[in-house]
Write an enzyme that holds these catalytic residues in place. Structure first.
Site, mmCIF file in Angstrom:
data_model
loop_
_atom_site.group_PDB
_atom_site.id
_atom_site.type_symbol
_atom_site.label_atom_id
_atom_site.label_comp_id
_atom_site.label_asym_id
_atom_site.label_seq_id
_atom_site.Cartn_x
_atom_site.Cartn_y
_atom_site.Cartn_z
ATOM 1 C CG HIS A 1 88.819 87.777 -18.919
ATOM 2 N ND1 HIS A 1 89.049 87.795 -20.262
ATOM 3 C CD2 HIS A 1 87.570 88.271 -18.742
ATOM 4 C CE1 HIS A 1 87.988 88.309 -20.873
ATOM 5 N NE2 HIS A 1 87.073 88.601 -19.977
ATOM 6 C CG HIS B 1 83.270 86.730 -23.317
ATOM 7 N ND1 HIS B 1 84.258 85.971 -22.770
ATOM 8 C CD2 HIS B 1 83.341 87.943 -22.720
ATOM 9 C CE1 HIS B 1 84.929 86.699 -21.898
ATOM 10 N NE2 HIS B 1 84.392 87.899 -21.830
ATOM 11 C CG HIS C 1 82.294 89.662 -17.319
ATOM 12 N ND1 HIS C 1 81.714 88.916 -18.308
ATOM 13 C CD2 HIS C 1 83.585 89.883 -17.724
ATOM 14 C CE1 HIS C 1 82.608 88.696 -19.274
ATOM 15 N NE2 HIS C 1 83.750 89.264 -18.944
ATOM 16 C CG HIS D 1 82.019 94.552 -23.539
ATOM 17 N ND1 HIS D 1 82.076 93.458 -24.378
ATOM 18 C CD2 HIS D 1 82.908 94.327 -22.552
ATOM 19 C CE1 HIS D 1 82.962 92.605 -23.902
ATOM 20 N NE2 HIS D 1 83.475 93.094 -22.793
ATOM 21 C CG HIS E 1 87.506 94.492 -24.344
ATOM 22 N ND1 HIS E 1 88.412 93.915 -23.498
ATOM 23 C CD2 HIS E 1 86.289 94.288 -23.792
ATOM 24 C CE1 HIS E 1 87.766 93.375 -22.465
ATOM 25 N NE2 HIS E 1 86.467 93.585 -22.622
ATOM 26 C CG PHE F 1 87.981 87.509 -24.800
ATOM 27 C CD1 PHE F 1 87.558 88.755 -24.352
ATOM 28 C CD2 PHE F 1 87.082 86.747 -25.541
ATOM 29 C CE1 PHE F 1 86.286 89.237 -24.648
ATOM 30 C CE2 PHE F 1 85.815 87.216 -25.844
ATOM 31 C CZ PHE F 1 85.417 88.463 -25.396
ATOM 32 C CG HIS G 1 84.029 93.824 -17.766
ATOM 33 N ND1 HIS G 1 82.907 93.170 -18.223
ATOM 34 C CD2 HIS G 1 84.940 93.749 -18.754
ATOM 35 C CE1 HIS G 1 83.137 92.702 -19.430
ATOM 36 N NE2 HIS G 1 84.367 93.038 -19.781
HETATM 37 CU CU1 C2O Z 1 85.198 89.161 -20.401
HETATM 38 CU CU2 C2O Z 1 85.034 92.500 -21.575
HETATM 39 O O1 C2O Z 1 85.426 90.688 -21.478
#
Ligand code: C2O
Length: 566
Positions: free
Chosen positions: A164, A185, A194, A315, A319, A336, A349
């Site tokens: 990632h 992203h 993803h 989303h 995070h 990230f 995810h």
């Molecule tokens: Cu690749 Cu939720 O980040």
């Protein structure tokens, strides 16, 4: 200076585990990487052995084609798999020093074009809050084994987390345009990339416990019953737990899908607000494919051209909401580079991925994906469950079942959460005061703009054919910071508050902090057709748009606002 990724000496048990996995260690060579400020690349010459070339030409290789890693992409423009030898170490955004890990993957010069295997068993991904004890024990075991793999094994937990980091913290150049960086992203590759990432993670776990049906759980955060961090992730001493999380957001707090610096704490506000948000992300705001997936990103496009609704909304909020405010950059989940070191990342995810499948199912006869070759043929590389480097394509991700997995069916409690129609707000625009029309404008306070509607009184058929979109463009943010703003239309309040059931709420923008290379320019598009119906202002030739900063406003600049029909 960067530290070298030294091969570690595997312990006896690690060796026997490895033998169990693949029979023999993968062939991996190591190389020196460098920090981002002083990039000194060490290209690895591809081994163009005659056998590979012949196989390539004859196409007789069945399931796999061995391709030299530096072969030019089939088509000139889609994003193509990065050249691992150009990977550069990411930067810690606080200190501007190299990250404490080098997230470049182990190098291999053998890449196989991946063919989806025939799925003899379907992996059924369960909702984490409904999972059985037996399932949880299995998942814990698999994660423990993954964490026990040697650090230099591309399937180890740390290497998986680094995947990632490598794809998201600008460590790769774009193949075909070394002046631009690779970032999957905030663009149309968010879902497919993803999906592949989770796919291999899941297969590695399944292989470790010898279970070809093993499936990762999804965190059902779009359902009130599943909004808290699922219990399996907070069990003491569990390999699924992570110390680096916000201590005020542990269960039973429901996740705040519009999390910002002005945090809400009352579940009676958070839960219905979340459902309004999900309705917006999944129904109201996504008439066009691009608005769901994100903006086009091809070779030569600067990173972060524009995120889709779910990515920039729920989303991102999750995070940052899970990440630990005591860590310098919100680690683990809030940045990230570190996010996938928290096992809950994969379940966050998995739900994003599930929502992709759900959205496709809701589309009926409307387009479900881009038809452009630039999207379908884009490729990435991953290590598979046999530690083989494989090249995968976006076009193989469209059907989850074809990839061998699916999701436990659960309710969609946001589906009927269209905000209630309100009293007519006509003429609010002409009464508006404090309106600005000077761009670019900094969002250090609420900015109100009168926006012209080129078309009014649109017929049902016109609305069917074309969505009216509010475009917020030239959004300039510092990618190292968490920022969030929300957009309201014809809202009478000077500082619009609650989003819950508010028809005036058009959507928002937020982003997960990542490497600070330079300021990015992004754009978002917000659907207006339904919103204008709800406010009963379809005849008005102007709307009043309020841009409301919620986090990091001093770091947000807006280039312009306009209405388009697509
Ligand atoms: Cu690749 Cu939720 O980040």
């Amino acid at each position: 200076m960067a530290s070298l990724p030294l091969p570690t000496v595997p312990s006896h048990s690690q060796l026997s585990l490895r033998r169990k996995l693949i029979g023999k260690p993968p062939h991996i060579s190591y190389r020196v990487t460098c920090n981002a400020d002083n990039v000194e690349k060490t290209p690895q010459q591809p081994k163009l052995d005659r056998r590979n070339l012949l196989l390539n030409i004859s196409g007789l290789y069945g399931a796999a084609n061995l391709i030299p890693p530096h072969a030019p992409p089939a088509s000139a423009t889609p994003i193509s798999s990065p050249d691992l030898s150009t990977c550069a170490q990411g930067t810690n955004l606080n200190t501007q020093q190299p990250l404490d890990v080098n997230c470049c993957p182990p190098f291999s010069d053998k890449i196989i074009d991946y063919k989806l295997p025939h799925a003899a068993h379907l992996r059924l991904r369960p909702a984490a809050h409904l999972a059985t004890e037996e399932y949880i024990a299995k998942y814990e075991k698999a994660t423990e084994l993954m964490k026990a793999l040697p650090d230099d094994d591309p399937r180890s937990f740390m290497q998986q987390a680094n995947v990632h980091c490598a794809y998201c913290n600008l460590t790769y150049d774009q193949t075909g345009d070394p002046s631009e960086k690779l970032q999957i992203h905030n663009c149309w590759h968010f879902y497919p990339w993803h999906r592949w990432y989770l796919y291999f993670y899941e297969r590695i776990l399944g292989k470790l416990i010898d279970d070809p049906t093993f499936a990762i759980p999804f965190w059902n955060w779009d359902n009130p019953d599943g909004m808290a961090i699922p219990a399996m992730f907070v069990k003491e001493n569990s390999p699924l737990n992570d110390e680096r999380r916000s201590q005020t957001h542990l269960p039973p707090s429901p996740a705040d899908l519009l999390y910002s610096s002005t945090a809400k704490t009352d579940p009676n506000i958070i839960i219905p607000t979340n459902l309004t948000e999900m309705y917006g992300e999944m129904v109201r705001n996504v008439s066009n494919v691009e608005d769901f997936y994100g903006a086009k990103y091809v070779v030569g496009t600067a990173p972060d051209p524009g995120p889709g609704t779910v990515e920039r909304g729920s989303h991102t909020a999750l995070h940052v909401w899970v990440g630990d405010p005591r860590s310098p950059a919100g680690e683990d989940m809030g940045n990230f580079y570190s996010t996938a070191r928290d096992p809950i990342f994969y379940s966050l995810h998995a739900n994003v991925d599930r929502l992709w499948s759900v959205w496709r199912g809701l589309r009926g006869s409307k387009p479900k994906e881009f038809k452009e070759a630039d999207w379908l043929n884009a490729s990435f590389v991953f290590y598979d469950e046999n530690a083989q480097l494989v090249r995968v394509r976006v076009k193989d991700t469209l059907e989850d079942v074809k990839m061998g997995f699916s999701y436990q069916k659960v309710e969609l409690p946001w589906l009927d959460k269209r905000p209630k129609a309100r009293v007519r707000r006509s003429k609010i625009a002409s009464k508006a005061s404090g309106v600005s029309n000077v761009f670019p404008v900094k969002l250090d306070k609420v900015v109100r703009v009168l926006v012209e509607r080129p078309k009014t009184k649109r017929s049902g058929k016109e609305k069917e054919e074309e969505e009216e979109l509010l475009v917020i463009e030239g959004i300039e943010v510092d990618t190292a910071k968490f920022v969030r703003f929300e957009v309201f239309v014809n809202d009478e309040d000077d500082e619009p508050g609650e989003v819950k059931d508010r028809a005036e709420y058009a959507g928002g923008y937020s982003q997960v902090p990542h490497k600070n290379s330079s300021k990015v320019k992004s754009k978002i598009r917000l659907g207006l057709t339904e919103l204008l119906e709800d406010l009963d202002v379809e005849d008005d030739d102007k709307i009043l748009v309020s841009l409301v900063p919620r986090a990091g406003g001093e770091d947000i600049t807006i280039g312009g606002v306009k209405i388009i029909y697509v």
